[in-house]
Design a protein around this motif. Structure first.
Motif, PDB file in Angstrom:
ATOM      1  N   VAL A  61       0.848  -1.190   0.000  1.00 48.88           N
ATOM      2  CA  VAL A  61       0.000   0.000   0.000  1.00 48.88           C
ATOM      3  C   VAL A  61       0.885   1.242   0.000  1.00 48.88           C
ATOM      4  O   VAL A  61       1.822   1.342   0.802  1.00 48.88           O
ATOM      5  N   PRO A  62       0.637   2.220  -0.889  1.00 49.18           N
ATOM      6  CA  PRO A  62       1.438   3.447  -0.872  1.00 49.18           C
ATOM      7  C   PRO A  62       1.271   4.209   0.439  1.00 49.18           C
ATOM      8  O   PRO A  62       0.226   4.133   1.090  1.00 49.18           O
ATOM      9  N   GLU A  63       2.292   4.963   0.774  1.00 48.15           N
ATOM     10  CA  GLU A  63       2.309   5.655   2.065  1.00 48.15           C
ATOM     11  C   GLU A  63       1.139   6.614   2.216  1.00 48.15           C
ATOM     12  O   GLU A  63       0.558   6.742   3.292  1.00 48.15           O
ATOM     13  N   ASP A  64       0.774   7.306   1.131  1.00 49.84           N
ATOM     14  CA  ASP A  64      -0.317   8.276   1.230  1.00 49.84           C
ATOM     15  C   ASP A  64      -1.698   7.613   1.284  1.00 49.84           C
ATOM     16  O   ASP A  64      -2.712   8.289   1.464  1.00 49.84           O
ATOM     17  N   GLY A  65      -1.763   6.294   1.120  1.00 46.55           N
ATOM     18  CA  GLY A  65      -3.040   5.598   1.203  1.00 46.55           C
ATOM     19  C   GLY A  65      -3.241   4.829   2.482  1.00 46.55           C
ATOM     20  O   GLY A  65      -4.276   4.172   2.665  1.00 46.55           O
ATOM     21  N   VAL A  66      -2.277   4.923   3.389  1.00 47.64           N
ATOM     22  CA  VAL A  66      -2.353   4.152   4.631  1.00 47.64           C
ATOM     23  C   VAL A  66      -3.538   4.581   5.488  1.00 47.64           C
ATOM     24  O   VAL A  66      -4.267   3.745   6.035  1.00 47.64           O
ATOM     25  N   GLN A  67      -3.779   5.920   5.604  1.00 46.60           N
ATOM     26  CA  GLN A  67      -4.875   6.403   6.443  1.00 46.60           C
ATOM     27  C   GLN A  67      -6.227   5.880   5.949  1.00 46.60           C
ATOM     28  O   GLN A  67      -7.064   5.414   6.731  1.00 46.60           O
ATOM     29  N   ILE A  68      -6.442   5.929   4.635  1.00 45.99           N
ATOM     30  CA  ILE A  68      -7.717   5.467   4.080  1.00 45.99           C
ATOM     31  C   ILE A  68      -7.878   3.967   4.281  1.00 45.99           C
ATOM     32  O   ILE A  68      -8.939   3.496   4.713  1.00 45.99           O
ATOM     33  N   TYR A  69      -6.832   3.202   3.977  1.00 48.29           N
ATOM     34  CA  TYR A  69      -6.933   1.756   4.125  1.00 48.29           C
ATOM     35  C   TYR A  69      -7.061   1.351   5.599  1.00 48.29           C
ATOM     36  O   TYR A  69      -7.703   0.339   5.916  1.00 48.29           O
ATOM     37  N   ALA A  70      -6.442   2.111   6.491  1.00 48.90           N
ATOM     38  CA  ALA A  70      -6.619   1.830   7.921  1.00 48.90           C
ATOM     39  C   ALA A  70      -8.081   2.001   8.323  1.00 48.90           C
ATOM     40  O   ALA A  70      -8.646   1.181   9.055  1.00 48.90           O
ATOM     41  N   GLY A  71      -8.722   3.071   7.819  1.00 48.78           N
ATOM     42  CA  GLY A  71     -10.137   3.262   8.091  1.00 48.78           C
ATOM     43  C   GLY A  71     -10.997   2.163   7.500  1.00 48.78           C
ATOM     44  O   GLY A  71     -11.964   1.704   8.112  1.00 48.78           O
ATOM     45  N   VAL A  72     -10.635   1.704   6.288  1.00 53.22           N
ATOM     46  CA  VAL A  72     -11.391   0.619   5.645  1.00 53.22           C
ATOM     47  C   VAL A  72     -11.266  -0.675   6.450  1.00 53.22           C
ATOM     48  O   VAL A  72     -12.250  -1.402   6.647  1.00 53.22           O
ATOM     49  N   MET A  73     -10.059  -0.958   6.934  1.00 55.34           N
ATOM     50  CA  MET A  73      -9.851  -2.175   7.715  1.00 55.34           C
ATOM     51  C   MET A  73     -10.656  -2.140   9.017  1.00 55.34           C
ATOM     52  O   MET A  73     -11.250  -3.140   9.429  1.00 55.34           O
ATOM     53  N   MET A  74     -10.686  -0.979   9.674  1.00 58.43           N
ATOM     54  CA  MET A  74     -11.495  -0.850  10.872  1.00 58.43           C
ATOM     55  C   MET A  74     -12.982  -0.990  10.543  1.00 58.43           C
ATOM     56  O   MET A  74     -13.750  -1.612  11.284  1.00 58.43           O
ATOM     57  N   ALA A  75     -13.382  -0.414   9.396  1.00 64.10           N
ATOM     58  CA  ALA A  75     -14.790  -0.467   9.017  1.00 64.10           C
ATOM     59  C   ALA A  75     -15.225  -1.889   8.664  1.00 64.10           C
ATOM     60  O   ALA A  75     -16.369  -2.275   8.930  1.00 64.10           O
ATOM     61  N   CYS A  76     -14.329  -2.686   8.059  1.00 71.92           N
ATOM     62  CA  CYS A  76     -14.667  -4.074   7.727  1.00 71.92           C
ATOM     63  C   CYS A  76     -15.040  -4.846   8.989  1.00 71.92           C
ATOM     64  O   CYS A  76     -16.030  -5.592   9.007  1.00 71.92           O
ATOM     65  N   TYR A  77     -14.269  -4.656  10.023  1.00 71.72           N
ATOM     66  CA  TYR A  77     -14.566  -5.302  11.300  1.00 71.72           C
ATOM     67  C   TYR A  77     -15.924  -4.835  11.832  1.00 71.72           C
ATOM     68  O   TYR A  77     -16.758  -5.639  12.264  1.00 71.72           O
ATOM     69  N   SER A  78     -16.141  -3.522  11.776  1.00 73.13           N
ATOM     70  CA  SER A  78     -17.366  -2.965  12.345  1.00 73.13           C
ATOM     71  C   SER A  78     -18.596  -3.350  11.544  1.00 73.13           C
ATOM     72  O   SER A  78     -19.676  -3.582  12.111  1.00 73.13           O
ATOM     73  N   VAL A  79     -18.472  -3.428  10.203  1.00 76.61           N
ATOM     74  CA  VAL A  79     -19.621  -3.798   9.372  1.00 76.61           C
ATOM     75  C   VAL A  79     -20.101  -5.211   9.714  1.00 76.61           C
ATOM     76  O   VAL A  79     -21.310  -5.475   9.811  1.00 76.61           O
ATOM     77  N   ILE A  80     -19.172  -6.129   9.925  1.00 77.81           N
ATOM     78  CA  ILE A  80     -19.555  -7.488  10.294  1.00 77.81           C
ATOM     79  C   ILE A  80     -20.216  -7.509  11.665  1.00 77.81           C
ATOM     80  O   ILE A  80     -21.155  -8.280  11.909  1.00 77.81           O
ATOM     81  N   LEU A  81     -19.760  -6.653  12.571  1.00 75.11           N
ATOM     82  CA  LEU A  81     -20.425  -6.570  13.871  1.00 75.11           C
ATOM     83  C   LEU A  81     -21.868  -6.096  13.712  1.00 75.11           C
ATOM     84  O   LEU A  81     -22.771  -6.569  14.404  1.00 75.11           O
ATOM     85  N   VAL A  82     -22.088  -5.136  12.813  1.00 69.55           N
ATOM     86  CA  VAL A  82     -23.444  -4.629  12.582  1.00 69.55           C
ATOM     87  C   VAL A  82     -24.360  -5.737  12.089  1.00 69.55           C
ATOM     88  O   VAL A  82     -25.493  -5.902  12.564  1.00 69.55           O
TER      89      VAL A  82
END
Length: 499
Positions: A61-82
């Protein structure tokens, strides 16, 4: 008022003789649930720290995309919880065993650990995160439902406090141990440690025997009250009953705000520390200890909630977060003063959100307890605790999903302080909702005898004998909101509906 943890343990955990009795005791059930939630919390927090530092090298993952992908990874966990929270809660209520879904969750946790350890593509890592979400959704709904059945409404706040204590311990130790091992030994040692914790959790849960259930205070069991909980129509009526309760909706909205605040701060704080203060994994891990450590005090609000209700502690907790967020929004430069302000306010935030999160979780069971006393037919022989914690997890995870996605974008597109101010606004909304609609804890319940269905005979004007059924209030909507007398024909239709 004296808060004695020792008295709680003496009252709740009577000594048991024999290994089978030990494995079915409330003490062992609490240990199994707490260790499972400790493991999933440890693993969750460990990945929070690992993702910003390893995603570039592991998945390209490019350095400037880490923040977005970090949010996506957290959201994947949360979506399954929902999605998985209500389903896992339903499974726990209608199934013959709550241990079975917990063992399925343990299996998914092991699979998730291996995938995230060895995955080399973003899509693979997302699959691993989704598996972790499945495990977490079952742990947080079926696991806490198992505790609710074991402890009852009179002690569930204290039990939830121990659950929050164990998960907070995982949150506290994960960043410290992960930071040290990542610096000294590399990624493999971190995932190896997480896999070891998951294996221990699997064995503890496998040895558990369900038991130690307590009866509801002030309830009697009578075959005269019909059981609608086993029918689909009865379950849907129960869901409608709960969703029409302002107390239940307020509790769910409070859980929504708590989940949004907790997971959003988990998502944006590590990257803020890395970019603003130029801290490495070790320093970020220690700083996150200031966020997770004070949550170990959650046993105190849990005990208070059992005595006085969830309202005032939740309100104080949410309102207490607001000045802390306002202060931490100014920690935006790489100076010692800014770093000290950030750490101090993070500690205060952790304490404040603990006084909101634990009582509002216990409020779910308090509402179920009150509703069951007035609507015994819809609850039947179950507490519907799985359904209640399904509501909790759905609301909490929905807030976590929205927070992890939106606030990460706010940080990237606007600024750190804009994201923090939005969290303060959410806390203000949560405090007002809980102040208006959450309920105060009622005193000890007196035993109220149930009115059975009775067969009555009477003579009509035509001289023919007629039979009718005297029925109490059952909370069945159009089928009988008030005590009525049904004829034999109506009674047959009523029993057809039940069965």
């Amino acid at each position: 008022m004296e808060l004695s943890v020792g008295k709680f343990w003496k009252r709740e955990f009577a000594p048991s003789l024999g290994f089978v009795a030990f494995r079915s005791s409330k003490w062992y059930i609490l240990v199994a649930a707490c260790w499972a939630l400790y493991t999933t919390s440890f693993y969750y927090t460990s990945t929070v720290l690992l993702i910003p530092f390893t995603m570039t090298e592991q998945a390209g993952v490019p350095e400037d995309g880490v923040q977005i992908y970090a949010g996506v990874m957290m959201a994947c966990y949360s979506v399954i919880l929902v999605i998985g929270g209500p389903l896992a809660g339903y499974w726990a209520d209608v199934g013959n065993s709550k241990k079975r879904p917990i063992m399925v969750a343990q299996t998914f946790l092991l699979i998730s650990t291996v995938i995230l350890w060895k995955g080399t593509h973003v899509a693979v890592l997302i699959v691993g995160r989704l598996c972790h979400g499945v495990a977490g959704s079952i742990f947080w709904s079926a696991g806490q439902a198992l505790l609710a059945d074991a402890f009852g409404a009179e002690s569930i706040g204290n039990a939830v406090g121990y659950v929050d204590l164990s998960s907070s311990l995982g949150y506290l130790l994960a960043p410290i141990l992960t930071g040290v091992l990542l610096d000294k030994s590399g990624v493999d040692s971190v995932y190896g440690m997480s896999l070891g914790f998951a294996c221990i959790s699997f064995l503890i849960s496998a040895a558990m025997i369900e038991g130690g259930k307590v009866s509801d205070a002030g309830q009697t069991t009578s075959m005269a009250i019909p059981d609608l909980s086993s029918t689909l129509a009865g379950r849907l009526r129960l869901v409608r009953l709960l969703l029409r309760s302002r107390r239940m909706l307020a509790a769910c909205l409070g859980c929504f705000v708590a989940g949004l605040v907790l997971v959003t701060y988990d998502t944006i704080a590590p990257i803020h520390m890395e970019r603003t203060y130029h801290w490495g994994p070790w320093e970020v891990g220690l700083a996150l200890g200031a966020w997770y450590g004070p949550k170990m005090l959650s046993i105190i609000p849990g005990t208070l909630a059992d005595r006085f209700g969830a309202r005032w502690m939740t309100v104080v907790g949410f309102f207490g977060c607001i000045p802390c967020f306002v202060a931490v929004a100014f920690a935006t430069d790489d100076t010692s003063r800014s770093k000290a302000l950030f750490i101090l306010m993070t500690v205060c935030l952790s304490i404040a959100i603990s006084f909101a999160n634990t009582p509002i979780t216990a409020e779910i069971i308090y509402v179920l307890d009150d509703k069951k006393r007035t609507n015994p037919a819809l609850f039947g022989t179950t507490r519907a605790s799985g359904l209640g914690f399904g509501f909790f997890l759905f609301s909490w995870a929905l807030g976590a999903t929205i927070g992890s996605l939106t606030c990460a974008k706010i940080v990237d597109s606007a600024s750190w302080d804009a994201a923090i101010y939005s969290l303060a606004g959410w806390c203000a909304a949560g405090a007002v909702i809980c102040l208006l609609w959450t309920g105060a804890r009622e005193g000890p319940k007196t035993q109220v005898p149930e009115i059975p269905l009775t067969l009555e005979s009477s003579d009509s004007e035509a001289g023919k004998s007629q039979e009718s059924i005297a029925c109490p209030k059952l909370g069945l909507g159009s089928l009988g909101d008030d005590p009525v007398h049904w004829g034999v024909g109506e009674t047959k239709i009523y029993h057809q509906f039940i069965r």
